[in-house]
Scaffold this active site. Structure first.
Site, PDB file in Angstrom:
ATOM      1  N   TYR A 150    -135.607   9.443  23.767  1.00 19.17           N
ATOM      2  CA  TYR A 150    -136.361  10.142  24.727  1.00 19.17           C
ATOM      3  C   TYR A 150    -136.216   9.727  25.975  1.00 19.17           C
ATOM      4  O   TYR A 150    -136.260   8.487  26.317  1.00 19.17           O
ATOM      5  CB  TYR A 150    -138.034  10.235  24.032  1.00 19.17           C
ATOM      6  CG  TYR A 150    -138.879  10.853  25.313  1.00 19.17           C
ATOM      7  CD1 TYR A 150    -138.868  12.169  25.328  1.00 19.17           C
ATOM      8  CD2 TYR A 150    -139.839  10.279  25.914  1.00 19.17           C
ATOM      9  CE1 TYR A 150    -139.742  12.848  26.027  1.00 19.17           C
ATOM     10  CE2 TYR A 150    -140.709  10.651  26.879  1.00 19.17           C
ATOM     11  CZ  TYR A 150    -140.841  12.113  27.045  1.00 19.17           C
ATOM     12  OH  TYR A 150    -141.654  12.957  27.720  1.00 19.17           O
ATOM     13  N   ASP A 245    -131.998   3.615  29.811  1.00 15.73           N
ATOM     14  CA  ASP A 245    -133.301   3.925  30.115  1.00 15.73           C
ATOM     15  C   ASP A 245    -134.142   2.801  29.411  1.00 15.73           C
ATOM     16  O   ASP A 245    -134.589   2.592  27.916  1.00 15.73           O
ATOM     17  CB  ASP A 245    -133.535   5.180  29.440  1.00 15.73           C
ATOM     18  CG  ASP A 245    -134.954   5.578  29.662  1.00 15.73           C
ATOM     19  OD1 ASP A 245    -135.547   4.798  30.121  1.00 15.73           O
ATOM     20  OD2 ASP A 245    -135.219   6.688  29.161  1.00 15.73           O
ATOM     21  N   LYS A 273    -143.228   2.216  32.891  1.00 13.10           N
ATOM     22  CA  LYS A 273    -144.461   1.827  31.957  1.00 13.10           C
ATOM     23  C   LYS A 273    -144.928   0.354  32.652  1.00 13.10           C
ATOM     24  O   LYS A 273    -145.680   0.106  33.499  1.00 13.10           O
ATOM     25  CB  LYS A 273    -144.029   1.860  30.449  1.00 13.10           C
ATOM     26  CG  LYS A 273    -143.784   3.259  30.112  1.00 13.10           C
ATOM     27  CD  LYS A 273    -143.643   3.312  28.475  1.00 13.10           C
ATOM     28  CE  LYS A 273    -143.752   4.736  28.195  1.00 13.10           C
ATOM     29  NZ  LYS A 273    -142.787   5.460  27.853  1.00 13.10           N
TER      30      LYS A 273
HETATM   31  C1  LIG Z   1    -142.037   6.821  28.485  1.00 14.60           C
HETATM   32  C2  LIG Z   1    -140.719   7.011  28.573  1.00 14.60           C
HETATM   33  C3  LIG Z   1    -140.053   7.856  29.683  1.00 14.60           C
HETATM   34  C4  LIG Z   1    -140.910   8.720  30.568  1.00 14.60           C
HETATM   35  O1  LIG Z   1    -141.651   7.897  31.254  1.00 14.60           O
HETATM   36  P1  LIG Z   1    -143.050   8.800  32.041  1.00 14.60           P
HETATM   37  O2  LIG Z   1    -143.608   7.687  32.865  1.00 14.60           O
HETATM   38  O3  LIG Z   1    -144.102   9.192  30.807  1.00 14.60           O
HETATM   39  O4  LIG Z   1    -142.468  10.118  32.542  1.00 14.60           O
HETATM   40  C5  LIG Z   1    -138.722   8.093  29.767  1.00 14.60           C
HETATM   41  N1  LIG Z   1    -137.780   7.050  28.876  1.00 14.60           N
HETATM   42  C6  LIG Z   1    -138.343   6.319  27.934  1.00 14.60           C
HETATM   43  C7  LIG Z   1    -137.432   5.480  27.182  1.00 14.60           C
HETATM   44  C8  LIG Z   1    -139.803   6.117  27.813  1.00 14.60           C
HETATM   45  O5  LIG Z   1    -140.388   5.171  26.664  1.00 14.60           O
END
Ligand SMILES: *Cc1c(COP(=O)(O)O)cnc(C)c1O
Length: 434
Positions: A150, A245, A273
């Site tokens: 994701y 990511d 985060k």
């Molecule tokens: C949470 C998350 C996102 C999205 O971040 P948001 O602050 O919710 O837009 C993208 N990539 C990963 C791996 C995530 O865990």
């Protein structure tokens, strides 16, 4: 399972009835609606340390931790102080501030493979911008992602695998044109052969590969080191940029995230985060040669009214300072191991098909018959066990994120007693399940 003498949720229920008039599904982010586990969401009134309280006054040990950002738990006194002190000078200027330099230099000094950063306001924004940068830098359009990872709600990444092995994606959300989705190739995780076949066929068109090096948004799908190393080598060989990511794994499994833990370096990295200390911050970074393509130095446009917000920078800096202290990550990982080991040996002794998988302070309830799961297609889609356990634990004062596909987090404020209490409740819940 017997019905619990359930906690009183009447105020949360009232608020939810009201919020449904204001927001689609009553929420501002879908998983919060409790659709996956059934029932209605708790409205949270406050948090302190490892605890949260709902509007009805029920108290829970929180293993959701705002989905990851709160590695120091709720309302850490130093983060709180730093936010308040910074806020006294105003909340936003739309002009550069010293705080941006401070957070950036703190990060760049400790993460050696990137020279420059750009701060944004969410993980999604970081990923969206990183993809644009990869395309702008390489002059190529196609991107590769992995089924089960994701990356936020970026159009080009709301894409599922089509049929066949190395396939062009089909959009997984209404509103994403199929023509966008066709620029994204979706491959299975942990499968180097398929990756290589794909590169051989399309390398001339592929700008980048994006992966969660620790896939943790669809179960916890720990990859083989040989796969991640092979991915790195193939990207270099075929002249394709590799994006890690690390929105969830960055500053979580080690200060430098999966790159530090595994010693594998991407060309572009994205953070979110934890980086904002509980306030909205994201970032992407790379070597100078790549970052110089970002405006105003270069042709890849990217901007933000609230980017580098000083209050959010202050929160992030204070949190990261505490994370960088000697032994911080080892202690968190040890606590997590202790937490899951008791539960796992209980399940093993009783032959229950549950195993908690963990890395660092991330854990996941894997109801997959103790098989090690490497790709999302292996996850048993029947979440009945998790849903029942989730409901049981809520009534016992233990709060897990409301979906069996989501991971849990342990913060520095979860102490031995809380962890023992939670493990005991989980074991009692499992006994009721089987
Ligand atoms: C949470 C998350 C996102 C999205 O971040 P948001 O602050 O919710 O837009 C993208 N990539 C990963 C791996 C995530 O865990």
């Amino acid at each position: 399972m017997m019905l619990q003498e359930g906690i009183d949720r009447s105020i949360s229920n009232e608020l939810f009835q009201e919020s449904k008039n204001y927001f689609p599904g009553g929420v501002n982010s879908p998983v919060r609606a409790f659709k996956s586990v059934g029932g209605t969401p708790l409205f949270i009134k406050k948090g302190d340390g490892a605890y949260i309280w709902d509007e009805d006054g029920n108290k829970f040990i929180d293993f959701c931790c705002s989905w990851g950002p709160l590695i120091l738990g709720h309302n850490d006194p130093d983060v709180f102080h730093s936010i308040v002190e910074t806020l006294k000078n105003g909340s936003s200027f739309g002009a550069p501030t010293r705080k941006e330099n401070e957070l950036a230099s703190f990060i760049l000094e400790r993460i050696p493979f990137i020279d420059k950063l750009r701060f944004v306001s969410s993980g999604t924004e970081a990923v969206m911008s990183a993809i644009r940068l990869a395309r702008g830098y390489t002059g190529k359009n196609k991107i590769v992602k992995f089924d089960g990872c994701y990356h936020g709600h970026v159009d080009a990444l709301l894409v599922n695998a089509g049929s066949g092995l190395a396939t062009f994606g089909t959009s997984s959300s209404a509103g994403v044109p199929e023509t966008f989705a066709q620029e994204t190739l979706v491959l299975p995780l942990n499968d180097l052969d398929t990756l290589k076949t794909c590169f051989e066929a399309y390398s001339g068109d592929i700008a980048c590969v994006i992966i969660e090096p620790i896939p943790a948004n669809n179960g916890l799908l720990l990859q083989d080191n040989s796969f991640l190393n092979g991915l790195r080598a193939l990207c270099t060989e075929f002249n394709i940029l590799l994006i890690f990511d690390e929105v969830i794994s960055g500053f979580r499994v080690a200060f430098g995230g999966a790159t530090e833990l595994y010693g594998i370096y991407p060309d572009i990295v994205t953070y979110g985060k934890i980086i904002g200390g509980g306030l909205p911050v994201g970032a992407y970074g790379a070597k100078k040669e790549i970052m110089q393509f970002v405006s105003p130095d270069g042709p890849v446009y990217q901007a933000g009214t609230l980017s580098g917000n000083p209050v959010a920078m202050a929160a992030g800096l204070e949190q990261l300072k505490k994370c960088s202290e000697q032994g911080f990550y080892i202690e968190l990982a040890n606590k997590t191991t202790e937490f899951i080991e008791g539960i796992n040996s209980f399940c093993a002794e009783n032959n229950f098909p549950l195993e908690l998988v963990s890395i660092g302070s991330i854990f996941w309830f894997s109801f997959n018959g103790k098989k090690r799961i490497l790709s999302s297609s292996q996850i048993d889609p029947d979440m009945t066990y998790f849903n029942k356990l989730h409901n049981y634990l809520l009534n016992q004062g233990v709060y897990l994120g409301p979906s069996g596909y989501e991971v849990g987090f342990i913060s520095s404020k979860h102490d031995k007693k809380m962890i023992e209490f939670a493990a005991q409740k989980i074991i009692e819940g499992i006994k009721e399940l089987f």
